[in-house]
Design an enzyme around this catalytic site. Structure first.
Site, PDB file in Angstrom:
ATOM      1  N   SER A 267      -4.063 -57.216  -9.839  1.00 29.20           N
ATOM      2  CA  SER A 267      -4.315 -56.283  -8.735  1.00 29.20           C
ATOM      3  C   SER A 267      -4.056 -56.993  -7.411  1.00 29.20           C
ATOM      4  CB  SER A 267      -5.760 -55.794  -8.773  1.00 29.20           C
ATOM      5  OG  SER A 267      -5.959 -54.884  -9.805  1.00 29.20           O
TER       6      SER A 267
ATOM      7  N   HIS B  81      -9.686 -52.949  -3.834  1.00 28.88           N
ATOM      8  CA  HIS B  81     -10.811 -53.289  -4.699  1.00 28.88           C
ATOM      9  C   HIS B  81     -10.993 -54.794  -4.886  1.00 28.88           C
ATOM     10  CE1 HIS B  81      -7.568 -52.648  -7.823  1.00 28.88           C
ATOM     11  NE2 HIS B  81      -8.134 -53.715  -8.360  1.00 28.88           N
TER      12      HIS B  81
END
Length: 248
Positions: free
Chosen positions: A203, A81
């Site tokens: 992330s 992502h």
């Protein structure tokens, strides 16, 4: 074959980090109990030199931050992502990394992704089991920063000691490297779960351990926060083979 490993690389002029350091690290802010993270200020010592602050510019005009880690001289690993978002127009317009960033200090400069890769399971259906990304960079920045090895196994990882280190997005920690040590709480075929504190911006962080033969090895890619455990995309045999195929 039930497991496999690849070695990392530490440049001669890059000092070796203390492998017994207590640490701190994910997304959105998922602090489990009291915040156990600590800031890394020696970002030019390995393996911290090979952990990268990341910025993604999207087709909808937004910019997000994340983390990546060097896996070869011109290859970095991150979350899927961080390179593809159906909510932001699909593939990123650009992804730039700064290895070993420490606030405004960027000891290795920056590199950008010439080519981005992720799984069709991620691009087609945002399947969290396949939330991974690979960046082919425009320069061999890893020869200066060093890079991680990698490990996969079909055996359980439960109870294994790990560290998560990355770049939180909160205003008081932005562009700073934070880490935390802990243990794998549980795992399945595609995910690894841990009660290590994390925050948005982390992330893509390496979930790693130290092996006396192979050095620092990534065993998962941090991707998600949860109410009781945070989690990363597990390095499977197929993912290991895919990532390692870019090592020339």
């Amino acid at each position: 074959v039930t497991e496999g490993s690849s070695s990392g690389y530490i440049p001669d002029d890059c000092s070796f980090g203390n492998i017994s350091d207590d640490g701190y690290g994910i997304e959105p802010t998922n602090i489990i109990g009291s915040d156990g993270r600590s800031r890394v200020t020696n970002t030019t010592s390995f393996p911290y030199s090979a952990i990268c602050y990341l910025e993604t510019k999207w087709k909808d005009g937004t910019t997000t931050i994340g983390t990546a880690w060097m896996y070869w001289k011109d290859i970095a690993i991150t979350a899927g992502h961080c390179v593809y978002s159906s909510d932001r127009g699909g593939w990123a317009k650009s992804v730039t990394i700064w290895p070993g960033r420490n606030g405004s200090t960027t000891p290795y400069g920056s590199a950008y992704a010439k080519v981005m890769h992720t799984s069709t399971a991620w691009t087609n259906s945002s399947n969290a089991n396949y939330d991974y990304g690979l960046l082919e960079l425009n320069k061999n920045i890893g020869t200066s920063t060093g890079y991680f090895g990698m490990h996969w196994t079909s055996s359980s990882l439960n109870g294994k000691s790990i560290t998560v280190a990355g770049y939180p997005g909160s205003s008081i920690k932005i562009r700073q490297l934070w880490k935390m040590n802990g243990k794998v709480a549980s795992c399945n075929a595609n995910k690894v779960y841990y009660s290590i504190d994390t925050e948005g911006g982390q992330s893509g962080s390496p979930v790693y351990w130290y092996n006396s033969t192979y050095g620092y090895q990534g065993i998962a890619i941090h991707a998600y926060g949860g109410s009781s455990n945070n989690s990363g995309t597990r390095i499977t045999q197929s993912l290991f083979d895919f990532f390692t195929s870019f090592r020339d």
